[in-house]
Design a protein around this motif. Structure first.
Motif, mmCIF file in Angstrom:
data_model
loop_
_atom_site.group_PDB
_atom_site.id
_atom_site.type_symbol
_atom_site.label_atom_id
_atom_site.label_comp_id
_atom_site.label_asym_id
_atom_site.label_seq_id
_atom_site.Cartn_x
_atom_site.Cartn_y
_atom_site.Cartn_z
ATOM 1 N N ARG A 107 -20.626 -22.788 -20.811
ATOM 2 C CA ARG A 107 -19.618 -22.903 -21.976
ATOM 3 C C ARG A 107 -19.496 -21.429 -22.422
ATOM 4 N NH1 ARG A 107 -16.218 -23.542 -25.034
ATOM 5 N NH2 ARG A 107 -15.946 -24.855 -26.845
ATOM 6 N N VAL A 108 -18.412 -21.112 -22.545
ATOM 7 C CA VAL A 108 -17.983 -19.642 -22.319
ATOM 8 C C VAL A 108 -17.127 -19.249 -23.701
ATOM 9 C CG1 VAL A 108 -17.235 -17.587 -21.070
ATOM 10 C CG2 VAL A 108 -18.401 -19.362 -20.075
ATOM 11 N N TRP A 109 -17.255 -18.119 -24.391
ATOM 12 C CA TRP A 109 -16.287 -17.802 -25.525
ATOM 13 C C TRP A 109 -16.105 -16.282 -25.061
ATOM 14 C CZ3 TRP A 109 -19.911 -21.413 -26.805
ATOM 15 C CH2 TRP A 109 -19.361 -22.488 -27.544
ATOM 16 N N LEU A 110 -14.922 -15.879 -24.848
ATOM 17 C CA LEU A 110 -14.368 -14.438 -24.809
ATOM 18 C C LEU A 110 -13.471 -13.850 -25.999
ATOM 19 C CD1 LEU A 110 -14.150 -14.186 -21.051
ATOM 20 C CD2 LEU A 110 -15.464 -12.585 -22.296
ATOM 21 N N GLU A 111 -13.738 -12.833 -26.693
ATOM 22 C CA GLU A 111 -12.819 -12.462 -27.643
ATOM 23 C C GLU A 111 -12.235 -11.164 -27.288
ATOM 24 O OE1 GLU A 111 -13.482 -11.085 -32.477
ATOM 25 O OE2 GLU A 111 -15.121 -12.244 -31.349
ATOM 26 N N VAL A 112 -10.911 -11.222 -27.392
ATOM 27 C CA VAL A 112 -10.229 -9.843 -27.189
ATOM 28 C C VAL A 112 -9.270 -9.716 -28.263
ATOM 29 C CG1 VAL A 112 -10.165 -10.355 -24.564
ATOM 30 C CG2 VAL A 112 -8.384 -11.474 -26.114
ATOM 31 N N ARG A 113 -8.645 -8.411 -28.056
ATOM 32 C CA ARG A 113 -7.870 -7.976 -29.330
ATOM 33 C C ARG A 113 -6.460 -8.575 -29.202
ATOM 34 N NH1 ARG A 113 -6.577 -1.719 -29.544
ATOM 35 N NH2 ARG A 113 -5.086 -2.040 -27.869
ATOM 36 N N ASP A 114 -5.820 -8.769 -27.894
ATOM 37 C CA ASP A 114 -4.516 -9.059 -27.708
ATOM 38 C C ASP A 114 -4.301 -10.354 -26.657
ATOM 39 O OD1 ASP A 114 -1.803 -8.940 -26.343
ATOM 40 O OD2 ASP A 114 -1.500 -7.540 -28.054
ATOM 41 N N ALA A 115 -3.484 -10.989 -26.793
ATOM 42 C CA ALA A 115 -3.242 -12.350 -26.229
ATOM 43 C C ALA A 115 -2.940 -11.649 -24.610
ATOM 44 C CB ALA A 115 -2.150 -13.033 -26.560
ATOM 45 N N GLY A 116 -2.507 -10.660 -24.555
ATOM 46 C CA GLY A 116 -1.972 -10.101 -23.237
ATOM 47 C C GLY A 116 -3.301 -9.840 -22.473
ATOM 48 N N ASP A 117 -4.549 -9.625 -23.070
ATOM 49 C CA ASP A 117 -5.904 -9.251 -22.393
ATOM 50 C C ASP A 117 -6.403 -10.404 -21.823
ATOM 51 O OD1 ASP A 117 -5.551 -6.734 -23.254
ATOM 52 O OD2 ASP A 117 -6.369 -7.144 -24.956
ATOM 53 N N ILE A 118 -5.987 -11.651 -21.901
ATOM 54 C CA ILE A 118 -6.566 -12.662 -21.377
ATOM 55 C C ILE A 118 -6.406 -12.791 -19.859
ATOM 56 C CG2 ILE A 118 -6.310 -15.437 -21.381
ATOM 57 C CD1 ILE A 118 -5.411 -15.274 -24.322
ATOM 58 N N GLN A 119 -7.492 -13.188 -19.326
ATOM 59 C CA GLN A 119 -7.521 -13.324 -17.958
ATOM 60 C C GLN A 119 -7.806 -14.643 -17.240
ATOM 61 O OE1 GLN A 119 -9.970 -9.956 -16.436
ATOM 62 N NE2 GLN A 119 -9.242 -8.507 -17.962
ATOM 63 N N ASP A 120 -7.376 -14.696 -15.887
ATOM 64 C CA ASP A 120 -7.847 -15.863 -15.275
ATOM 65 C C ASP A 120 -9.268 -15.845 -14.479
ATOM 66 O OD1 ASP A 120 -5.583 -17.405 -15.772
ATOM 67 O OD2 ASP A 120 -4.469 -16.693 -14.115
ATOM 68 N N LEU A 121 -10.185 -16.532 -14.965
ATOM 69 C CA LEU A 121 -11.674 -16.418 -14.463
ATOM 70 C C LEU A 121 -11.894 -17.227 -13.438
ATOM 71 C CD1 LEU A 121 -13.907 -15.519 -17.631
ATOM 72 C CD2 LEU A 121 -12.184 -14.099 -16.341
ATOM 73 N N ALA A 122 -12.351 -16.650 -12.121
ATOM 74 C CA ALA A 122 -12.704 -17.588 -11.135
ATOM 75 C C ALA A 122 -13.970 -17.879 -11.049
ATOM 76 C CB ALA A 122 -12.322 -16.674 -9.792
ATOM 77 N N THR A 123 -14.133 -19.245 -10.871
ATOM 78 C CA THR A 123 -15.307 -19.788 -11.213
ATOM 79 C C THR A 123 -15.500 -21.143 -10.163
ATOM 80 O OG1 THR A 123 -17.561 -20.404 -12.150
ATOM 81 C CG2 THR A 123 -15.343 -20.956 -13.106
#
Length: 300
Positions: free
Chosen positions: A187-203
């Motif tokens: 279960r993962v939470w990631l907090e960023v400043r801008d929606a453009g910083d969201i990345q696809d994380l491979a797993t």
């Protein structure tokens, strides 16, 4: 440069080989150099320190004889000459098949470099925003694969991995998630400043990943320290995690990293409110609101 080993760490002389913008607030810088053949790490949240030059310097000013007293020797260099030191997390290490060359990626958080920004850009943000091939830096990093700057160490009986990080921890979380084997519940939470910083994380793991966008969704809008992200969303993070239902687990392991005030609040939540054994909660304050790294190190 003479690079004395302060086992298990040493200094590495590196050059920029390329940059890539990952989002409005993030840039990836790739470094290479013969010294990297002696760089070793098997951790997914490997911490390291970069020494950056000031504008007008061709290379960072650090003491040439670097042993146990390197910190004091570096501090005694004149202001404006002494290299800027900032801590980062390794994003990737690559070697060629023959082991003759190596390169690393380091992701930088940019803030205050935008025209008209209300936040003052710090020296590391300014350097990263204009980094170009051939720029020289010095890195303090591991000479042995297993070292104390690796913090993600889930016990063997872990049956649920819980992660939280802000953008400064995004490289570590990305590497950790990619390393989790198939069947691992996360279960993962990631907090960023801008929606453009969201990345696809491979797993390959059974991972549920939630992105918290801070801009307009939490934070008080006040500027952060000269080299730290602005307005960490601690209330937003706490609210999201408090309201979440974790999968049932007998032996969960929690790893949280980012702004130290938010990290401490989340640790209290997991230990006191959720009853997770404090020995199974790893927490790392990468930066502190209102303090530069120099001020934070002095305070510690």
């Amino acid at each position: 440069m003479t690079t004395a080993v302060a086992a298990p760490f040493r200094f590495f002389s590196l050059q920029v080989t390329g940059t890539r913008r990952l989002g409005p607030s993030l840039v990836r810088v790739t470094f290479a150099g013969p010294d990297l053949l002696a760089f070793h790490s098997h951790g997914h949240d490997q911490s390291l320190s970069l020494f950056l030059p000031h504008p007008g310097q061709s290379e960072p000013a650090v003491p040439y004889e670097l042993g146990d007293g390197w910190w004091q020797a570096w501090r005694e260099l004149p202001d404006g000459v002494r290299a800027v030191m900032r801590s980062y997390t390794l994003r990737a290490l690559r070697r060629d098949a023959c082991g003759n060359t190596a390169e690393i990626d380091v992701d930088f958080v940019l803030h205050g470099v935008e025209p008209g920004s209300a936040v003052q850009a710090g020296p590391a943000s300014r350097w990263a925003a204009r980094a170009a091939a051939g720029d020289r830096v010095v890195m303090l990093g591991p000479a042995v694969a297993d070292n104390r700057a690796i913090r993600f160490r889930p016990p063997q009986d872990t049956d649920l991995v819980v992660l939280w990080g802000d953008e400064t921890a995004l490289p570590a979380v990305s590497a950790i998630v990619a390393s989790l084997p198939a069947g691992t519940r996360a279960r993962v939470w990631l907090e960023v400043r801008d929606a453009g910083d969201i990345q696809d994380l491979a797993t390959e793991a059974d991972a549920e990943i939630t992105w918290l966008v801070r801009q307009g969704h939490g934070g008080d809008g006040s500027p952060g320290s000269p080299d730290s992200p602005s307005a960490p969303g601690s209330p937003a993070a706490l609210q999201a995690i408090r309201g979440a239902r974790l999968p049932p687990a007998e032996h969960p392991y929690v790893w949280i990293a980012g702004e130290s005030g938010c990290v401490k609040a989340l640790r209290r939540h997991f230990v006191r409110e959720r009853g997770i054994d404090r020995r199974r909660v790893t927490f790392v304050g990468y930066w502190r609101q209102g303090l530069s790294e120099e001020q934070l190190r002095e305070a510690e």
